[in-house]
Motif scaffolding. Structure first.
Motif, PDB file in Angstrom:
ATOM      1  N   LEU A 135       5.686  -1.274  -5.018  1.00 19.32           N
ATOM      2  CA  LEU A 135       4.648  -0.280  -5.281  1.00 19.32           C
ATOM      3  C   LEU A 135       3.474  -0.895  -6.039  1.00 19.32           C
ATOM      4  O   LEU A 135       2.315  -0.564  -5.770  1.00 19.32           O
ATOM      5  CB  LEU A 135       5.224   0.907  -6.055  1.00 19.32           C
ATOM      6  CG  LEU A 135       6.171   1.806  -5.266  1.00 19.32           C
ATOM      7  CD1 LEU A 135       6.880   2.791  -6.182  1.00 19.32           C
ATOM      8  CD2 LEU A 135       5.427   2.547  -4.162  1.00 19.32           C
ATOM      9  N   ALA A 136       3.748  -1.801  -6.964  1.00 22.69           N
ATOM     10  CA  ALA A 136       2.673  -2.470  -7.704  1.00 22.69           C
ATOM     11  C   ALA A 136       1.811  -3.295  -6.754  1.00 22.69           C
ATOM     12  O   ALA A 136       0.573  -3.263  -6.827  1.00 22.69           O
ATOM     13  CB  ALA A 136       3.255  -3.347  -8.801  1.00 22.69           C
ATOM     14  N   LYS A 137       2.461  -4.013  -5.860  1.00 27.46           N
ATOM     15  CA  LYS A 137       1.720  -4.833  -4.891  1.00 27.46           C
ATOM     16  C   LYS A 137       0.882  -3.949  -3.968  1.00 27.46           C
ATOM     17  O   LYS A 137      -0.294  -4.220  -3.733  1.00 27.46           O
ATOM     18  CB  LYS A 137       2.698  -5.673  -4.064  1.00 27.46           C
ATOM     19  CG  LYS A 137       2.019  -6.585  -3.069  1.00 27.46           C
ATOM     20  CD  LYS A 137       3.014  -7.414  -2.287  1.00 27.46           C
ATOM     21  CE  LYS A 137       2.280  -8.279  -1.281  1.00 27.46           C
ATOM     22  NZ  LYS A 137       3.181  -9.043  -0.439  1.00 27.46           N
ATOM     23  N   LYS A 138       1.495  -2.878  -3.473  1.00 23.93           N
ATOM     24  CA  LYS A 138       0.766  -1.976  -2.575  1.00 23.93           C
ATOM     25  C   LYS A 138      -0.412  -1.329  -3.302  1.00 23.93           C
ATOM     26  O   LYS A 138      -1.490  -1.161  -2.724  1.00 23.93           O
ATOM     27  CB  LYS A 138       1.702  -0.901  -2.025  1.00 23.93           C
ATOM     28  CG  LYS A 138       1.014  -0.004  -1.013  1.00 23.93           C
ATOM     29  CD  LYS A 138       1.943   1.015  -0.410  1.00 23.93           C
ATOM     30  CE  LYS A 138       1.149   1.885   0.563  1.00 23.93           C
ATOM     31  NZ  LYS A 138       1.891   3.032   1.020  1.00 23.93           N
ATOM     32  N   SER A 139      -0.204  -0.993  -4.561  1.00 23.75           N
ATOM     33  CA  SER A 139      -1.265  -0.378  -5.353  1.00 23.75           C
ATOM     34  C   SER A 139      -2.468  -1.311  -5.465  1.00 23.75           C
ATOM     35  O   SER A 139      -3.613  -0.872  -5.338  1.00 23.75           O
ATOM     36  CB  SER A 139      -0.735  -0.043  -6.745  1.00 23.75           C
ATOM     37  OG  SER A 139      -1.767   0.467  -7.557  1.00 23.75           O
ATOM     38  N   ARG A 140      -2.209  -2.598  -5.694  1.00 23.35           N
ATOM     39  CA  ARG A 140      -3.297  -3.575  -5.804  1.00 23.35           C
ATOM     40  C   ARG A 140      -3.993  -3.795  -4.464  1.00 23.35           C
ATOM     41  O   ARG A 140      -5.208  -3.974  -4.408  1.00 23.35           O
ATOM     42  CB  ARG A 140      -2.760  -4.912  -6.308  1.00 23.35           C
ATOM     43  CG  ARG A 140      -2.422  -4.943  -7.766  1.00 23.35           C
ATOM     44  CD  ARG A 140      -2.118  -6.359  -8.246  1.00 23.35           C
ATOM     45  NE  ARG A 140      -1.050  -7.010  -7.500  1.00 23.35           N
ATOM     46  CZ  ARG A 140       0.256  -6.909  -7.764  1.00 23.35           C
ATOM     47  NH1 ARG A 140       0.654  -6.150  -8.752  1.00 23.35           N
ATOM     48  NH2 ARG A 140       1.144  -7.557  -7.042  1.00 23.35           N
ATOM     49  N   GLU A 141      -3.233  -3.794  -3.388  1.00 23.17           N
ATOM     50  CA  GLU A 141      -3.781  -4.170  -2.089  1.00 23.17           C
ATOM     51  C   GLU A 141      -4.464  -3.017  -1.354  1.00 23.17           C
ATOM     52  O   GLU A 141      -5.502  -3.215  -0.742  1.00 23.17           O
ATOM     53  CB  GLU A 141      -2.678  -4.769  -1.220  1.00 23.17           C
ATOM     54  CG  GLU A 141      -2.195  -6.112  -1.731  1.00 23.17           C
ATOM     55  CD  GLU A 141      -1.025  -6.670  -0.940  1.00 23.17           C
ATOM     56  OE1 GLU A 141      -0.465  -5.951  -0.082  1.00 23.17           O
ATOM     57  OE2 GLU A 141      -0.660  -7.839  -1.191  1.00 23.17           O
ATOM     58  N   GLN A 142      -3.854  -1.847  -1.371  1.00 19.72           N
ATOM     59  CA  GLN A 142      -4.424  -0.766  -0.569  1.00 19.72           C
ATOM     60  C   GLN A 142      -4.397   0.602  -1.222  1.00 19.72           C
ATOM     61  O   GLN A 142      -4.936   1.556  -0.676  1.00 19.72           O
ATOM     62  CB  GLN A 142      -3.709  -0.694   0.794  1.00 19.72           C
ATOM     63  CG  GLN A 142      -2.233  -0.373   0.708  1.00 19.72           C
ATOM     64  CD  GLN A 142      -1.514  -0.655   2.010  1.00 19.72           C
ATOM     65  OE1 GLN A 142      -1.816  -1.619   2.692  1.00 19.72           O
ATOM     66  NE2 GLN A 142      -0.560   0.179   2.350  1.00 19.72           N
ATOM     67  N   GLY A 143      -3.761   0.719  -2.360  1.00 19.96           N
ATOM     68  CA  GLY A 143      -3.681   2.004  -3.040  1.00 19.96           C
ATOM     69  C   GLY A 143      -2.409   2.758  -2.670  1.00 19.96           C
ATOM     70  O   GLY A 143      -1.743   2.444  -1.687  1.00 19.96           O
ATOM     71  N   LEU A 144      -2.095   3.745  -3.498  1.00 24.56           N
ATOM     72  CA  LEU A 144      -0.871   4.521  -3.302  1.00 24.56           C
ATOM     73  C   LEU A 144      -1.198   5.979  -3.017  1.00 24.56           C
ATOM     74  O   LEU A 144      -2.227   6.495  -3.455  1.00 24.56           O
ATOM     75  CB  LEU A 144      -0.004   4.465  -4.572  1.00 24.56           C
ATOM     76  CG  LEU A 144       0.473   3.095  -5.042  1.00 24.56           C
ATOM     77  CD1 LEU A 144       1.186   3.226  -6.373  1.00 24.56           C
ATOM     78  CD2 LEU A 144       1.371   2.456  -4.006  1.00 24.56           C
TER      79      LEU A 144
END
Length: 65
Positions: A13-22
């Motif tokens: 989730l942290a990686k996804k948050s940085r890359e494309q948002g949650l």
């Protein structure tokens, strides 16, 4: 206790948050997992601190010469 799977999910989730948002649902999940992780770390630290014994205290309760 936080499982390896939960830690892996926190990192995903942290990686996804940085890359494309949650999404809002993912943000809530992330918050809940982070809270669980923080609570587990606090509990572990508290247990470690409570198990500390001071040398002076041990000497006071030990045998007298």
């Amino acid at each position: 206790m936080v499982t390896d799977a939960e830690i892996k999910r926190i990192n995903e989730l942290a990686k996804k948050s940085r890359e494309q948002g949650l999404t809002d649902e993912e943000k809530q999940e992330q918050q809940a997992l982070r809270r669980k992780y923080i609570d587990a770390v606090k509990a572990s630290l508290r247990a470690n601190l409570e198990s500390i014994r001071y040398v002076e205290d041990l000497e006071d309760n030990g045998p007298k010469h």
